[in-house]
Design an enzyme around this catalytic site. Sequence first.
Site, short mmCIF file in Angstrom:
data_model
loop_
_atom_site.label_atom_id
_atom_site.label_comp_id
_atom_site.label_asym_id
_atom_site.label_seq_id
_atom_site.Cartn_x
_atom_site.Cartn_y
_atom_site.Cartn_z
N CYS A 5 0.74 -1.32 -0.23
CA CYS A 5 0.00 -0.15 0.01
C CYS A 5 0.89 1.36 -0.06
O CYS A 5 2.07 1.12 -0.05
CB CYS A 5 -0.95 -0.03 1.10
SG CYS A 5 -0.15 0.00 2.76
N ASN A 62 2.17 1.27 4.18
CA ASN A 62 2.64 0.20 5.38
C ASN A 62 2.42 0.23 6.58
O ASN A 62 3.05 -0.39 7.43
CB ASN A 62 4.24 -0.34 4.91
CG ASN A 62 4.49 -1.93 5.12
OD1 ASN A 62 5.72 -2.01 5.63
ND2 ASN A 62 3.39 -2.49 5.32
N CYS A 71 -1.20 0.77 7.59
CA CYS A 71 -2.66 0.24 7.68
C CYS A 71 -3.02 -0.90 6.87
O CYS A 71 -3.23 -1.91 7.30
CB CYS A 71 -3.55 1.42 7.29
SG CYS A 71 -3.40 3.07 8.29
N ARG A 72 -3.37 -0.72 5.38
CA ARG A 72 -3.72 -1.58 4.82
C ARG A 72 -2.97 -2.79 4.50
O ARG A 72 -3.41 -3.92 4.30
CB ARG A 72 -4.26 -0.86 3.46
CG ARG A 72 -5.45 -0.12 3.60
CD ARG A 72 -5.83 0.85 2.33
NE ARG A 72 -4.43 1.59 1.82
CZ ARG A 72 -4.28 2.26 0.86
NH1 ARG A 72 -5.16 2.08 -0.12
NH2 ARG A 72 -3.27 3.10 0.68
N SER A 73 -1.68 -2.58 4.11
CA SER A 73 -1.00 -3.81 3.58
C SER A 73 -0.51 -4.74 4.96
O SER A 73 -0.25 -5.85 4.63
CB SER A 73 0.44 -3.53 2.66
OG SER A 73 1.22 -2.57 3.28
N ASP A 108 -8.51 3.46 1.76
CA ASP A 108 -7.61 4.29 2.57
C ASP A 108 -8.11 4.47 3.84
O ASP A 108 -8.85 5.60 3.84
CB ASP A 108 -6.43 5.24 1.99
CG ASP A 108 -5.51 5.46 2.92
OD1 ASP A 108 -5.46 4.98 3.98
OD2 ASP A 108 -4.51 6.08 2.43
#
Length: 160
Positions: free
Chosen positions: A11, A14, A16-18, A131
Amino acid sequence: MTDNTAVLFVCLGNICRSPLAEAAFRAALGEVKHLPFQQGIHVDSAGTGNWHIGKAPDPRAQAVARRNGVNIATYRARQVTPRDFYDFSHIIALDQHNLADLASLQPADSRAHLALLLDYVDGRQGEAVADPYYGDEAGFDITWRDVTAGAQGLLQALRS
Ligand code: 4NP
């Protein structure tokens, strides 16, 4: 899935999402723990940006992972490197912007397959995992739901 399968989730930050995609994929792998292939599978996450290098995941991401039984407190953010395109067989972007950045970074002779995470979810091909960084806590529950669906679909695709 082969012994050489290695998956990197990417993401922007690095944090939150990934990391959540990495956690959900590790959780999905755990569900098929009796199968030998997952012994050696290499799983990681990274960001296209450099702002958060060395940082732990966002506290809200840690909390949603914990609520779903996964501890990501020891994960540390890092930035994507050219080497990743040789070390990973699959580099999975969380949104279209990440995917475009990855495509422009990819060395011409590297073998990594690039895709969006939600390409692995029926009916959601081409969609982004939104996001949650600038939103509220509830956004992280949506992120968890999306990355879990993506991780399960990806695992199914790798096994078939
Ligand atoms: P991520 O979220 O890409 O899911 O880790 C973000 C984290 C930090 C920033 C943007 C997105 N930021 O601009 O600092």
